[in-house]
Motif scaffolding. Structure first.
Motif, short mmCIF file in Angstrom:
data_model
loop_
_atom_site.label_atom_id
_atom_site.label_comp_id
_atom_site.label_asym_id
_atom_site.label_seq_id
_atom_site.Cartn_x
_atom_site.Cartn_y
_atom_site.Cartn_z
N LYS A 255 0.83 -1.21 0.00
CA LYS A 255 0.00 0.00 0.00
C LYS A 255 0.86 1.25 0.00
O LYS A 255 0.53 2.25 -0.67
CB LYS A 255 -0.92 -0.01 1.22
CG LYS A 255 -1.94 1.14 1.23
CD LYS A 255 -2.86 1.03 2.43
CE LYS A 255 -3.97 2.06 2.35
NZ LYS A 255 -3.49 3.44 2.20
N GLU A 256 1.98 1.21 0.72
CA GLU A 256 2.91 2.34 0.72
C GLU A 256 3.45 2.59 -0.69
O GLU A 256 3.55 3.75 -1.13
CB GLU A 256 4.05 2.08 1.69
CG GLU A 256 5.08 3.20 1.79
CD GLU A 256 4.59 4.38 2.60
OE1 GLU A 256 5.35 5.37 2.70
OE2 GLU A 256 3.47 4.33 3.15
N ILE A 257 3.78 1.53 -1.39
CA ILE A 257 4.26 1.65 -2.77
C ILE A 257 3.18 2.28 -3.64
O ILE A 257 3.43 3.22 -4.41
CB ILE A 257 4.66 0.27 -3.33
CG1 ILE A 257 5.84 -0.32 -2.55
CG2 ILE A 257 4.98 0.36 -4.82
CD1 ILE A 257 7.15 0.38 -2.72
N ASP A 258 1.95 1.80 -3.50
CA ASP A 258 0.85 2.31 -4.33
C ASP A 258 0.53 3.76 -4.02
O ASP A 258 0.26 4.56 -4.93
CB ASP A 258 -0.41 1.46 -4.13
CG ASP A 258 -0.26 0.05 -4.68
OD1 ASP A 258 0.63 -0.17 -5.53
OD2 ASP A 258 -1.04 -0.84 -4.26
N ASP A 259 0.55 4.12 -2.73
CA ASP A 259 0.13 5.46 -2.32
C ASP A 259 1.21 6.51 -2.51
O ASP A 259 0.89 7.69 -2.76
CB ASP A 259 -0.25 5.47 -0.82
CG ASP A 259 -1.56 4.78 -0.53
OD1 ASP A 259 -2.35 4.57 -1.47
OD2 ASP A 259 -1.80 4.46 0.66
N HIS A 260 2.49 6.12 -2.38
CA HIS A 260 3.51 7.14 -2.12
C HIS A 260 4.68 7.13 -3.10
O HIS A 260 5.50 8.05 -3.07
CB HIS A 260 4.03 6.92 -0.69
CG HIS A 260 4.68 8.11 -0.07
ND1 HIS A 260 4.21 9.41 -0.20
CD2 HIS A 260 5.78 8.21 0.73
CE1 HIS A 260 4.99 10.24 0.47
NE2 HIS A 260 5.95 9.55 1.04
#
Length: 266
Positions: free
Chosen positions: A164-169
């Motif tokens: 999710k961090e990869i997708d969001d940021h």
């Protein structure tokens, strides 16, 4: 400057409000899983700090500038009837949070939760880390960025949250490169700001300081803890967590309990 702000949790009238401040190179959406899994009855206000995420990247980026921008967030997102409210800050966000509490006073802030707050750092260490981070600021692809995160204190974070961090940021950087959606100069400035003298919570303000015991050298400096244990012993609780620095991800139950306890006291 107006910060991009994310809102999680309930929209029920009268729900307690929590202002959640992320750490260096982070973003407001990092609080989403904690809010969804543990704080559904609260209204969590989570801005992207200056130089981070989708908020403005233009300077200045001092701690005082971060505080001023958060005062505007409070005015916009937390109605008077929801005050006083709880402020939670992780890492650099903890340094911001304690200064915001001084700025707003007890009429607005009823409690602080400081998650491995980073302030009063050794200047030589801050210089070394800032220089190293600028020298390795971006990556050839998402896989390399993910691997770097695993080596930077995210080793025990669930795969779903790292994805999710990869997708969001993560975003495009230089041609053929990717990097976090953060201003590099703002990040370097933050290391300088964290090397300033630590500030303790306002007298009498209920505060929980969570120390991540696996961080070496520690971000929560012994001198800060000593002052909290002596000058603020009647209002500051010090809790130790057997984890690395990313306390909201690695100790979500402890984090949620600390926040809820402050909400109940408020």
């Amino acid at each position: 400057m107006t910060l991009t702000t994310h809102v999680f949790g309930t929209d029920a009238p009268g729900a307690p409000h929590v202002l959640a401040i992320h750490g260096l190179t982070g973003h407001g959406r990092r609080w989403e899983s904690l809010a969804a899994d543990h704080l559904t009855d609260l209204r969590v206000i989570a801005p992207d700090l200056l130089g981070h995420g989708y908020s403005p990247w233009v300077p200045p980026w001092s701690l005082e500038d971060h505080v001023a921008s958060l005062v505007d967030v409070v005015d916009q997102y937390i109605p008077v009837v929801a005050r006083p409210f709880v402020v939670v800050g992780h890492s650099f966000g903890g340094a911001v949070a304690v200064r915001l509490a001084h700025r707003l006073g007890s009429e607005s802030v009823c409690g602080l939760v400081l998650l491995d707050p980073a302030q009063g750092l050794d200047p030589a260490m801050a210089l070394r880390v800032a220089t190293d981070s600028l020298e390795h600021w971006d990556y050839p692809d998402a896989a390399a960025a993910k691997s770097a995160k695993r080596a930077e204190g995210w080793a025990d974070i669930p795969e779903m949250l790292l994805d999710k961090e990869i997708d969001d940021h993560l975003t495009d950087s230089a041609p053929g490169r990717v990097g976090w959606r953060v201003s590099a100069p703002a990040a370097a400035t933050a290391w300088s700001e964290m090397a300033r003298d630590a500030v303790v919570p306002p007298p009498g303000l209920p505060t929980t300081v969570v120390v991540a015991d696996r961080v070496d050298p520690p971000f929560v400096r012994p001198a800060f803890l000593e002052v909290c244990a002596t000058e603020r012993h009647d209002s500051v609780e010090i809790v130790h967590a057997d984890c690395e620095h990313m306390v909201p991800f690695l100790a979500p139950e402890l984090t949620a309990r600390a926040i809820r306890s402050m909400v109940d006291r408020g």
